[in-house]
Design a protein around this motif. Structure first.
Motif, short mmCIF file in Angstrom:
data_model
loop_
_atom_site.label_atom_id
_atom_site.label_comp_id
_atom_site.label_asym_id
_atom_site.label_seq_id
_atom_site.Cartn_x
_atom_site.Cartn_y
_atom_site.Cartn_z
N UNK A 91 13.89 -8.95 -0.12
CA UNK A 91 13.04 -8.05 0.67
C UNK A 91 11.77 -8.73 1.16
N UNK A 92 11.13 -9.48 0.29
CA UNK A 92 9.90 -10.17 0.67
C UNK A 92 10.19 -11.36 1.58
N UNK A 93 11.32 -12.02 1.36
CA UNK A 93 11.67 -13.19 2.16
C UNK A 93 12.01 -12.83 3.60
N UNK A 94 12.55 -11.63 3.81
CA UNK A 94 12.94 -11.24 5.17
C UNK A 94 11.75 -10.79 6.01
N UNK A 95 10.58 -10.65 5.37
CA UNK A 95 9.38 -10.32 6.13
C UNK A 95 8.59 -9.12 5.67
N UNK A 96 9.04 -8.42 4.60
CA UNK A 96 8.27 -7.30 4.07
C UNK A 96 7.03 -7.84 3.35
N UNK A 97 6.01 -6.99 3.22
CA UNK A 97 4.76 -7.42 2.60
C UNK A 97 4.61 -6.96 1.15
N UNK A 98 5.35 -5.92 0.76
CA UNK A 98 5.26 -5.43 -0.61
C UNK A 98 6.55 -4.69 -0.94
N UNK A 99 6.75 -4.43 -2.23
CA UNK A 99 8.02 -3.89 -2.73
C UNK A 99 7.71 -2.92 -3.85
N UNK A 100 8.20 -1.67 -3.72
CA UNK A 100 7.95 -0.64 -4.74
C UNK A 100 9.28 0.01 -5.11
N UNK A 101 9.50 0.17 -6.41
CA UNK A 101 10.78 0.67 -6.91
C UNK A 101 10.69 2.18 -7.18
N UNK A 102 11.73 2.91 -6.75
CA UNK A 102 11.84 4.33 -7.04
C UNK A 102 12.24 4.52 -8.50
N UNK A 103 11.94 5.67 -9.14
CA UNK A 103 11.32 6.85 -8.53
C UNK A 103 9.85 6.60 -8.17
N UNK A 104 9.46 7.18 -7.06
CA UNK A 104 8.13 6.98 -6.53
C UNK A 104 7.08 7.60 -7.42
N UNK A 105 6.05 6.85 -7.71
CA UNK A 105 4.88 7.36 -8.43
C UNK A 105 3.77 7.52 -7.39
N UNK A 106 3.27 8.72 -7.26
CA UNK A 106 2.34 9.06 -6.19
C UNK A 106 1.12 8.14 -6.18
N UNK A 107 0.51 7.96 -7.34
CA UNK A 107 -0.69 7.12 -7.41
C UNK A 107 -0.42 5.69 -7.01
N UNK A 108 0.75 5.18 -7.43
CA UNK A 108 1.09 3.80 -7.09
C UNK A 108 1.32 3.65 -5.59
N UNK A 109 2.02 4.61 -4.97
CA UNK A 109 2.24 4.53 -3.53
C UNK A 109 0.92 4.50 -2.78
N UNK A 110 0.01 5.40 -3.14
CA UNK A 110 -1.28 5.43 -2.46
C UNK A 110 -2.01 4.10 -2.65
N UNK A 111 -2.00 3.57 -3.86
CA UNK A 111 -2.72 2.32 -4.14
C UNK A 111 -2.12 1.15 -3.36
N UNK A 112 -0.79 1.07 -3.30
CA UNK A 112 -0.15 -0.03 -2.58
C UNK A 112 -0.39 0.08 -1.07
#
Length: 246
Positions: A91-112
């Motif tokens: 995911x990072x090699x193809x050009x994404x800048x960050x990677x987050x694993x589900x289940x989504x944690x609201x605070x983590x999504x906002x922080x990232x």
């Protein structure tokens, strides 16, 4: 900021949208890759949040298309069930800048999301910002050119400052309307769009945003506006081209 979120899980998509809008972002949602890519051909966004497994194409394929076809460097966050190390690397090699694993944690999504936006877009200064001859003072909405005060309406000042803060980026009309009028579906959008054109025209004239003064404020047909810095060499090349075509 203007965010696009892509996920074929409607519940997940709604949670992502609600979370980002709760902290002040405009979030537009998509359920398949093709819809998002069609949108990106005519609209501009500050950040993308992408799922990996989609009904029509994979997340890495979407990222690769974006990096190959868009001139703007949009930050991309994967939000996915993929959790193996090889998936993160891919995911990072193809050009994404960050990677987050589900289940989504609201605070983590906002922080990232906030961290990505800080990394890519400079934080606005609280008192004043200077670009060459142009000095913007947000407190009081004052603008000086070469030390002399320039008369602008509040909306004209906001638009001019937004263009300078996003110098070099192609900003779609909807992006400008949402950011400057404060709603993803503002009432009287057609009227506001014409009003935007009028404001842009006056800003170009009053600020003298022309290549000979180091800047070009141009309309891109069917998309929006871009403010660019023009060096001496660029201006001379433009002048020679115009002379040859005369």
């Amino acid at each position: 900021m203007r965010v696009a979120a892509l996920d074929d899980d409607v519940d997940q998509l709604e949670l992502t949208k609600y979370t980002l809008q709760a902290v002040g972002h405009d979030c537009h949602v998509f359920q398949d890759g093709d819809s998002l890519l069609r949108e990106l051909r005519r609209e501009s966004y500050d950040l993308l949040v992408l799922d990996w497994s989609l009904p029509d194409m994979s997340g890495p394929e979407i990222v690769q298309w974006i990096r190959d076809n868009l001139t703007e460097r949009i930050p991309i966050l994967f939000l996915t069930n993929r959790r193996e190390e090889r998936d993160i690397v891919e995911g990072l090699s193809c050009g994404a800048d960050d990677f987050m694993i589900k289940p989504m944690r609201v605070g983590e999504l906002v922080a990232r999301v906030q961290a990505l936006l800080r990394r890519v877009y400079a934080e606005p200064l609280p008192t004043e910002q200077v670009w060459g001859r142009y000095k913007f003072m947000p407190i009081g909405r004052r603008l000086e050119i070469d030390g002399k005060a320039v008369s602008l309406t509040q909306k004209e000042f906001d638009i001019a400052l937004f263009l300078f803060r996003n110098k070099g980026r192609l900003l779609s009309r909807r992006h400008l309307l949402e950011s400057l009028w404060g709603s993803s579906n503002p009432p009287g959008t057609e009227l506001m769009s014409r009003s935007l054109d009028t404001h842009i025209s006056r800003i170009r004239s009053v600020l003298n945003l022309r290549p000979e003064n180091g800047y070009r404020l141009s309309a891109v047909y069917g998309q929006g506006y871009r403010l660019e810095s023009i060096g001496n060499e660029d201006y001379e090349a433009d002048a020679q081209l115009a002379q040859s075509q005369a």
